[in-house]
Enzyme design. Structure first.
Site, PDB file in Angstrom:
ATOM      1  N   GLY A 158       0.814  -1.207   0.155  1.00 36.11           N
ATOM      2  CA  GLY A 158      -0.056  -0.018  -0.083  1.00 36.11           C
ATOM      3  C   GLY A 158       0.964   1.255   0.021  1.00 36.11           C
ATOM      4  CB  CYS A 159       0.113   4.769   1.058  1.00 38.45           C
ATOM      5  SG  CYS A 159       0.945   6.094   1.576  1.00 38.45           S
ATOM      6  CG  PHE A 160       6.015   5.280  -0.062  1.00 41.38           C
ATOM      7  CD1 PHE A 160       5.458   6.404  -0.155  1.00 41.38           C
ATOM      8  CD2 PHE A 160       6.691   4.999  -1.139  1.00 41.38           C
ATOM      9  CE1 PHE A 160       5.422   7.429  -0.688  1.00 41.38           C
ATOM     10  CE2 PHE A 160       6.945   6.042  -2.127  1.00 41.38           C
ATOM     11  CZ  PHE A 160       6.605   7.245  -1.871  1.00 41.38           C
ATOM     12  CD1 TRP A 161       4.509   8.867   2.099  1.00 41.89           C
ATOM     13  CD2 TRP A 161       2.535   9.719   2.327  1.00 41.89           C
ATOM     14  NE1 TRP A 161       4.399  10.087   1.501  1.00 41.89           N
ATOM     15  CE2 TRP A 161       3.213  10.474   1.383  1.00 41.89           C
ATOM     16  CE3 TRP A 161       1.169  10.008   2.392  1.00 41.89           C
ATOM     17  CZ2 TRP A 161       2.609  11.495   0.457  1.00 41.89           C
ATOM     18  CZ3 TRP A 161       0.436  11.173   1.656  1.00 41.89           C
ATOM     19  CH2 TRP A 161       1.241  11.854   0.751  1.00 41.89           C
ATOM     20  CB  CYS A 162       0.561   3.326   5.717  1.00 42.91           C
ATOM     21  SG  CYS A 162      -0.787   4.341   5.408  1.00 42.91           S
TER      22      CYS A 162
END
Length: 324
Positions: A158-162
């Site tokens: 998923g989103c690499f920020w998470c």
């Protein structure tokens, strides 16, 4: 990632500034080096092809300058070129190696030197593997290998920020960097990856200490913190760039990942669709995307998506968390 054009620019216009400089007289170098080391590094000699076992040695580690100890290459970038000299695709840092035009022997080549002490290392050619196409053809005598306990693992969920926010809090994790891998475009931008046309996935590259956290534990946590049964969709994020994927570096890592995926499958009624691919290259995202949650805790996406995921994660893996 350096490419041939960058090498030529350095050779023509000046090299990057090194982190430090080491300068000695020839007599001082002679007192520190063997005759062969001095011949290669200070007199620009060349060792005999296939004269070193270092050509076929691919264990994890780092390679440093035999003269001054500056770290030059990581074993991750070493490959079998078949030339008889140790070959690498990238230096460990952009300013680790210096480049000079070499017109000896009736040829024009690009000489590679230690940017710290000007030791002759070898030459750089543009016939290496993708994606950089560079081959740092080095004299084994000019290098000394040393082991490091640090290891790297790359995966997307998923989103690499998470993903970054979660793994930054795991003990044994030294560094987490956000970026892209698994596609066809060299040095893709965030916008290009988000278009879905490059084939890349948003991933994190984790540097960890295997004495504190194992490869197996990191994969278990990875597969336990996102839904690995959805194709190109994780939470609010949709597109192939958000696919569940694990990049392995060795056959042992591949077999271990397959085993863990089989174990995780027992917890899901639907098929786990996490992809397994051989690691080729990690393209680091812009600085804006690094340490994103810690820098932007009040941003809308962080509060709506990362906060609840992080809270659940810290409760589920409390025994794996770093001590504040």
């Amino acid at each position: 990632m350096l490419k041939w054009l960058d090498v030529i620019k350095f050779a023509n216009n000046g090299n990057p500034v090194p982190d430090r400089r080491v300068e000695k007289t020839n007599e001082e170098w002679k007192a520190l080096l063997t005759d062969e080391q001095f011949r290669i590094t200070r007199l620009k000699g060349t060792e005999r092809a296939f004269s070193s076992d270092l050509c076929s040695y691919f264990e994890p580690g780092r390679y440093a300058c035999i003269c001054c100890g500056t770290e030059l290459f990581d074993a991750d970038t070493k490959f079998e070129s078949g030339t008889g000299w140790p070959s690498f695709t990238q230096p460990i840092k952009e300013n680790a190696v210096a480049y000079h035009k070499d017109g000896s022997f009736g040829m024009v080549r690009i000489e590679a030197l230690c940017n710290t002490c000007d030791a002759h290392l070898g030459h750089v050619f543009q016939d290496g593997p993708m994606p950089s196409r560079l081959r740092y053809c080095m004299n084994a005598v000019s290098l000394k290998k040393f082991d490091v306990r640090e290891r790297k693992i790359d995966f997307g969920g998923g989103c690499f920020w998470c993903t970054e926010a979660l793994f930054q809090r795991i003990k044994g994790v030294i560094k987490v960097e956000n970026g892209f891998s698994g596609g066809t475009l060299v040095n893709p931008t965030y916008r290009e990856v988000c278009s879905g046309g490059t084939g890349h996935a948003e991933i994190v590259e984790i540097t960890y200490n295997p004495d504190e956290i194992s490869f197996e534990d990191l994969l278990q946590i990875h597969l336990g913190t996102h839904n690995p049964t959805t194709v190109n969709q994780l939470d609010a994020d949709r597109g192939s760039q958000y696919r569940s994927i694990i990049f392995y570096r060795t056959e042992d890592e591949k077999q271990t990942a397959m085993k863990i995926i089989d174990e995780v499958q027992k917890s899901y009624p639907d098929r786990v669709v996490t992809q397994l691919e051989m690691f080729e290259h990690f393209y680091k995202a812009d600085d804006y995307h690094q340490n994103y949650y810690n820098n932007n805790p009040d941003e809308g996406y962080c509060r709506a998506f990362i906060d609840p995921k992080l809270g659940k994660f810290m409760e589920q893996y409390k025994d794996k968390l770093k001590q504040e």
